[in-house]
Write an enzyme that holds these catalytic residues in place. Structure first.
Site, PDB file in Angstrom:
ATOM      1  N   GLU A  89      -1.319  24.117 -22.249  1.00 48.21           N
ATOM      2  CA  GLU A  89      -0.468  23.815 -23.387  1.00 48.21           C
ATOM      3  C   GLU A  89       0.469  22.631 -23.100  1.00 48.21           C
ATOM      4  O   GLU A  89       0.720  21.805 -23.969  1.00 48.21           O
ATOM      5  CB  GLU A  89       0.352  25.052 -23.771  1.00 48.21           C
ATOM      6  CG  GLU A  89       0.827  24.982 -25.213  1.00 48.21           C
ATOM      7  CD  GLU A  89       1.603  26.230 -25.636  1.00 48.21           C
ATOM      8  OE1 GLU A  89       1.526  27.248 -24.939  1.00 48.21           O
ATOM      9  OE2 GLU A  89       2.272  26.146 -26.663  1.00 48.21           O
ATOM     10  N   ASP A  90       1.013  22.582 -21.871  1.00 57.33           N
ATOM     11  CA  ASP A  90       2.095  21.629 -21.611  1.00 57.33           C
ATOM     12  C   ASP A  90       1.711  20.420 -20.757  1.00 57.33           C
ATOM     13  O   ASP A  90       2.514  19.501 -20.619  1.00 57.33           O
ATOM     14  CB  ASP A  90       3.261  22.347 -20.900  1.00 57.33           C
ATOM     15  CG  ASP A  90       3.889  23.418 -21.781  1.00 57.33           C
ATOM     16  OD1 ASP A  90       3.637  23.379 -23.006  1.00 57.33           O
ATOM     17  OD2 ASP A  90       4.602  24.277 -21.247  1.00 57.33           O
TER      18      ASP A  90
END
Ligand code: MN
Length: 739
Positions: A89-90
């Site tokens: 996600e990051d």
């Protein structure tokens, strides 16, 4: 200030070593290499990232992985996934990278974790259902949910550094979704930590306040538990059990929840005590030892039979095992006692973590194999989520209880058990204690809350009776008591009371008759019965003593020799009354009220006639014609002295005008009764209330209501309507005194 990179790196490797130590499953060298690889990948991916607090981001995945291992009891795959949970996600890492490095299983879990983070942004309660569906369909592996819980727990523990609006959003989401989820999965420790933390951010003042009060009452509670435990401790030791007793402090959240939902004060909750007896028991002796402890506890303290829960014979679906009972302490306080073994206690607190620890032992004695093994356990979670009715066991308990509902068990303030038939009221309880207590009862406190006498008791209620010396049994009580003890006592008191009143009435009548030189004998009393339209001597005496007999009516029926003669006299009066009116008004002219025919008349305030009343007109000297009721106390005097001024009068049928009338209502004071009365009058019957006055004494109320009504029909309709209201004893029209 520049961060000290060396120090940070040292802290990171310390945290990592701590994580490895916290893993409760045995790891092969290959497993260790696998976890190391996940750690390195995560460190590399997040290397430039920092959390809001300023610390290196990698602290977060390490902490989440540690929660997974230590507090949930997950193994190497979950630990690796937790370390990697924010990478896709990051950071630049893709799902394909994860697949390549860690294989398809980890890919699926990371994929699930990445997708689920969007799902958690709910906007309405409908999302809960969607969320549940997502949990079922989206992750192939339920470990996704467990890692997500660990992620949230760590975020909650470090929420301080977030902006206020983020804190609020995350905290309310936590109490709304994650805490219930943790509860369902049997992760009690995580659940209550999540709840407390979310309250801390959503209601900071309340949280502080409860926390402060808990600290303040800590010593008192500790003393109580110590005292309560002494006799059981002694006997548990004597019987050879190894055990510890802990007071079970309530979580801040659970106290807040009670204050909030049940609207009771902190002071009434904090002293609801709970203790836990944790037995160090051999696996094959667990059940027997727990029941032995139960027997000892209930030898000393009386248990509430409705509050026994045996989750040892039938563990909860989430694996919870324990024996619960609620007993009454000598000071009249309820104490919840939980009895369980060390193994059960750990399972209750940690869920899966404890299952792992005890797995081998349980296998060794061949018990409940379905409760062990991570895959089986995860299947159980899936089952739980699929099962809409997650309270199946509670439901069964309820059902069993309702089968025995013919009797209820209630308690005195000092903890004495009383058995009553179902539907028994607070007043039945008072009579059960003692017939004098019942007779003087004006109300009761049930579980600290004030209730009316007619309050229907439930099993487990603790009742404090409130008495007053002024109180006496009322006829209305008979309509709601159910025990024969209460009924017969009320009846006998009412009978005695009536006998006394009747005797008084008889004396009064004797005196009255003597004064007007009329003999007090059977024949004369018979005439009086006719006069007052009564059938029974005692009724007459009773009415006299209660001041409901108008002695003025006697004089006109006295004939010579101290004899009374009723029948003919009335006719005379009536005839003369009507014929007088006829004669006086002569021309057969009638005053027709309610018709705009130019007659100037007023309704006399002495008797307030309303349409439908039999009335006559009286010509006054300065005030025009005044209309009186035929039953007006002044009627006879007017007729006797001023017959020539009387005008025959009748009402025109009409419902436009409104007239003043007064009613008196008596009944048993009850919450909401006044509301019901005024509601009936103004809404149901569409009558205007001019004024009302209620007075309550010892639970009996009396109300005077001044109404604007159309006619007698209207009024009697209202009176019968009011009579239907529960708690109302009598409704009557009364004279309006003033004016
Ligand atoms: Mn995270």
């Amino acid at each position: 200030m520049e961060p000290d990179i060396d120090l940070e790196n040292k802290q990171i490797s310390n945290a990592y070593r701590g994580l490895l130590r916290s893993i409760q499953v045995e790891l092969s060298n290959e497993d260790k290499r696998f976890i190391r690889k996940a750690f390195n990948t995560s460190v590399e991916a997040h290397k430039n990232a920092r959390r809001k607090s300023g610390e290196p981001f990698i602290y977060h995945p390490i902490a989440v992985a540690r929660i997974c291992a230590e507090e949930i009891g997950l193994g190497k795959t979950s630990v690796a996934c937790a370390l990697l949970h924010d990478t896709v996600e990051d950071t630049h890492i893709t799902l394909d990278d994860i697949h390549e490095l860690f294989g398809v299983k980890v890919r699926k879990i990371i994929d699930g974790l990445t997708k689920i983070s969007g799902v958690f942004d709910y906007t309405s309660s409908q999302q809960i259902e969607n969320f549940r569906k997502m949990l079922l369909t989206l992750p192939d592996d339920v470990r996704v949910i467990l890692i997500k819980l660990a992620d949230r727990l760590h975020n909650m523990r470090t929420l301080d550094s977030m902006a206020r609006d983020k804190q609020l959003k995350i905290a309310s989401e936590t109490s709304y979704l994650y805490a219930p989820l943790a509860h369902r999965l049997g992760l009690y420790a995580i659940k209550s930590e999540l709840e407390d933390l979310s309250l801390k951010y959503t209601e900071p003042e309340v949280y502080e306040e409860i926390q402060r009060k808990l600290n303040k009452t800590k010593d008192v509670r500790a003393r109580f538990i110590r005292k309560f435990s002494i006799p059981i401790k002694q006997e548990l030791s004597d019987s050879g059990l190894k055990f510890t007793i802990k007071g079970r402090p309530k979580s801040v959240y659970s106290i807040w929840n009670k204050i909030h939902n049940k609207k009771v004060a902190f002071e009434e909750i904090y002293d609801v005590f709970a203790i836990r007896i944790i037995i160090d028991s051999e696996l094959h002796m667990e059940k027997a030892d727990c029941w032995r402890a139960y027997a000892i506890v209930t030898d000393h303290y009386r248990p509430n039979p409705e509050r026994l829960r045996d989750w040892i014979s039938h563990p909860k679906q989430n694996g919870y095992e324990s024996l619960h009972t609620t007993v009454m302490s000598p000071t009249g306080k309820w104490v919840e006692v939980q009895i369980r073994t060390e193994r059960m206690d750990e399972i209750a607190e940690k869920g899966l973590a404890a299952h792992w620890k005890y797995k081998k032992n349980i296998q060794a004695i061949g018990r409940e194999p379905q409760q062990i093994g991570i895959d089986v356990w995860i299947d159980k979670i899936r089952e739980l989520l699929e099962n809409k009715d997650d309270n199946a066991i509670d439901f069964m308990d309820e059902l069993k209880l309702s089968l025995y509902a013919k009797e209820i068990f209630v308690f005195t303030p000092t903890g004495e058990l009383r058995t009553l038939p179902s539907r028994a009221t607070a007043l039945d309880f008072a009579f059960e204690i003692h017939s004098e207590v019942g007779a003087k009862c004006i109300g009761a406190k049930v579980n600290h809350k004030l209730v009316p006498l007619s309050y229907e008791l439930k099993s487990g209620d603790q009742i404090e009776v409130i008495t007053s010396e002024k109180q006496n049994p009322k006829e209305a009580w008979l309509s709601f008591v159910v025990t024969s003890k209460a009924k017969s006592k009320i009846k006998s008191v009412l009978d005695e009371e009536r006998k006394r009143v009747v005797a008084d009435g008889k004396e009064i009548l004797e005196r009255k008759l003597r004064n007007i030189k009329v003999a007090f004998d059977d024949a004369n009393v018979q005439e009086l019965l006719k006069l007052y339209k009564l059938t029974d001597h005692s009724d007459l005496y009773y009415q006299i003593a209660k001041g409901k007999v108008d002695f003025k009516k006697i004089k006109p029926i006295v004939i010579k020799g101290g004899r009374l003669k009723h029948g003919s006299i009335t006719r005379t009066i009536k005839e003369s009354f009507e014929s007088l009116i006829d004669r006086v008004s002569g021309k057969k002219e009638e005053l027709i009220l309610g018709e705009g025919d130019g007659f100037d008349y007023k309704l006399s305030p002495c008797c307030n006639p309303i349409p439908g009343d039999e009335v006559f007109g009286f010509i006054t000297i300065r005030d025009g014609i005044k209309v009186h009721r035929n039953t007006c106390p002044n009627a006879k005097q007017l007729l006797a002295n001023y017959a020539y001024r009387i005008i025959k009068t009748r009402w025109k049928n009409q419902k436009i005008l409104e007239f003043k009338s007064k009613i008196k209502i008596t009944g048993i004071d009850d919450i909401g009764l006044v509301h019901k009365i005024t509601n009936t009058i103004s809404k149901d019957m569409n009558v205007n209330i001019k004024s009302l006055k209620f007075e309550t004494e010892d639970g009996v109320f009396e109300g005077d209501i001044l109404l604007l009504i159309h006619d007698t029909e209207h009024l009697s309709g209202l009176i019968s309507e009011l009579n239907l209201i529960e708690g109302i004893k009598r409704v009557e029209r009364v004279e309006i005194m003033s004016e």
